[in-house]
Enzyme design. Sequence first.
Site, PDB file in Angstrom:
ATOM      1  CB  CYS A  78      -0.877   0.021   1.248  1.00  0.00           C
ATOM      2  SG  CYS A  78      -1.893  -1.454   1.440  1.00  0.00           S
TER       3      CYS A  78
ATOM      4  N   GLY B 123      -1.462   1.348  -4.811  1.00  0.00           N
ATOM      5  CA  GLY B 123      -2.736   0.739  -4.432  1.00  0.00           C
ATOM      6  C   GLY B 123      -3.907   1.481  -5.024  1.00  0.00           C
TER       7      GLY B 123
ATOM      8  CG  ASN C 180       3.177  -0.584   2.696  1.00  0.00           C
ATOM      9  OD1 ASN C 180       2.685  -1.587   2.185  1.00  0.00           O
ATOM     10  ND2 ASN C 180       4.305  -0.061   2.268  1.00  0.00           N
ATOM     11  N   GLY C 181       1.904  -3.244   4.637  1.00  0.00           N
ATOM     12  CA  GLY C 181       2.606  -4.475   4.969  1.00  0.00           C
ATOM     13  C   GLY C 181       1.632  -5.562   5.331  1.00  0.00           C
TER      14      GLY C 181
ATOM     15  CG  ASP D  57       6.604  -8.671 -17.969  1.00  0.00           C
ATOM     16  OD1 ASP D  57       6.680  -7.545 -17.423  1.00  0.00           O
ATOM     17  OD2 ASP D  57       5.528  -9.277 -18.113  1.00  0.00           O
ATOM     18  CG  ASP D  58       7.494  -6.524 -14.015  1.00  0.00           C
ATOM     19  OD1 ASP D  58       6.979  -7.439 -13.357  1.00  0.00           O
ATOM     20  OD2 ASP D  58       6.832  -5.715 -14.692  1.00  0.00           O
TER      21      ASP D  58
ATOM     22  CE1 TYR E  43       4.008  -4.793 -11.439  1.00  0.00           C
ATOM     23  CE2 TYR E  43       3.663  -5.110  -9.085  1.00  0.00           C
ATOM     24  CZ  TYR E  43       3.162  -4.881 -10.355  1.00  0.00           C
ATOM     25  OH  TYR E  43       1.825  -4.731 -10.519  1.00  0.00           O
TER      26      TYR E  43
END
Length: 528
Positions: A2, A31, A105-106, A372-373, A263
Amino acid sequence: MCGILGVVVADQRKNVASELFEGAMFLQHRGQDAAGIVTSGPKGRFYQCKGNGMARDVFTQSRMNNLIGNMGICHLRYPTAGSSAGSEAQPFYVNSPYGITLSHNGNLVNSNELREYLDEVVHRHINTDSDSELLINIFAAELDKFNKSRVNNGDLFSALTGTMDMIRGAYACVAMLAGYGIIGFRDPNGIRPLLYGERTNKNGTTDYMLASESVVLKAHGFDKFRDIKPGEAVIITKDGAKPEFRQVMAPKIFAPDIFEYVYFARPDSVLDGVSVYRSRIDMGVKLAEKIQRSLSADEKIDVVIPVPDTARTSAFQCSVSLNVPYREGFVKNRYVGRTFIMPDQQERRSSVRRKLNAMDSEFQGRNVLLVDDSIVRGTTSKEIVAMAREAGAKKVFFASCAPPIRFNHIYGIDLADTKALVGFNRDEDEIASVIGADKVIYQDLEDLIDCCKRDEIQEFEVGVFNGKYVTGIEDNYIQELEKVRAQNQRMKEYRARGMSLDTNVDQEFVDVKPDVDISIHNSGDYNE
Ligand SMILES: *[C@@H]1O[C@H](CO)[C@@H](O)[C@H](O)[C@H]1NC(C)=O
Ligand SMILES: *[C@@H]1O[C@H](CO)[C@@H](O)[C@H](O)[C@H]1NC(C)=O
């Protein structure tokens, strides 16, 4: 995963809401599931606005006008296993003690233990599946232990030590105490990012900001900034006193989540001293070396084509290192939103095809290297390889900046169940055949770590690649996670059917989670 944000401005007559809104725009990529702001002024009342959706949809002008106060916190939610209902939008709030609101966040990995403690020992009711609600309640319970009518910085720091002793997992948080100030803290492994910054006003007063990524601080003129250290906390009081920092818990192995670099984070962010953009350039260099080692003499690449957007940086560098032309073969449709499915209609186009369009001129008759990542489920990669072939590619090689993802991500980036990962129990040839590529080339884990490593940071959280999680996990944690994820998926499907006018499904009903007994330990034994 987040985005979180907190701001305190010195001028008590000013409102921070617009600054939080602008800041949210710089963190939206972290997010898009839900957004929330809580503000507060010197008099201690909280004003909140939160809901499902993107920040610009949730924070309308008329709602923002009601957000009063010179300090506030914000949250942008990434859909995680535990949450998607509107009632779970953050910041969370508890009224006791003092009034606390918190953005997290987490992800916590000992949630069962915490749920039990909150129910049996401190008797706090938890009304959602969100581990963030557990976190704020643990903190509130720790503060409660002082049994004081007013707390001070020392009490808050001690309560954070108590909190961190109990919770396990990844957390970067900003909290606000009514009438007091803003608190920021970060887990002792530093898994999730959090930065602190200062901005000097014309008359010498100072404004303060806490944010998930450095881009927000830079954009808002908080030029003096630094990362919060693992296990460190900061308190910024409403009265403009100098913020106080304290190491509330001894740091453990410093291991930021490497997925931020691969990413998640914006390329223009610098996290824990590591430029995300530079790390992605380095990933391109290392990937090119790996590709050269992996391809045989008759496997010649004519062109390097990125899968937009994250992989562009690495793909470009990869083409330079390989001395092969770089071309934008896929054009992204910027304006795709949700799909509308009429009741009598199936969704016709895959979401990948709605988002990307291949240009024949760049694929026709060529051996292409797609970069791609990462590769998660493999469904997107499979569709992209098919599009490349339809556009006329001869051979399609697929390179991933990250190693094979073979395990769950448990710290807040909800990827997929282990069995749904294309890398689960498959080697690279088998993965290539699943996604339809002539060959799949993955970055080596050691190389990826080298791309992000700096003096202070030698290790990273890389559990998705090797199954070794830096915090360890509770027994059955992964199974629990997958159960909750499956349940949320069912809920989403119900809701989607609700939207398609299926009259058998009641909109109100589907927001409730019938399988979960929230008062798990309080099921009737009142005499005990
Ligand atoms: C700075 O200016 C603000 C108003 O812009 C005022 O509220 C504050 O008292 C001033 N502070 C100092 C130290 O002059
Ligand atoms: C908490 O503080 C109040 C007021 O000072 C006091 O009456 C009460 O006994 C205290 N409670 C506990 C559990 O210590």
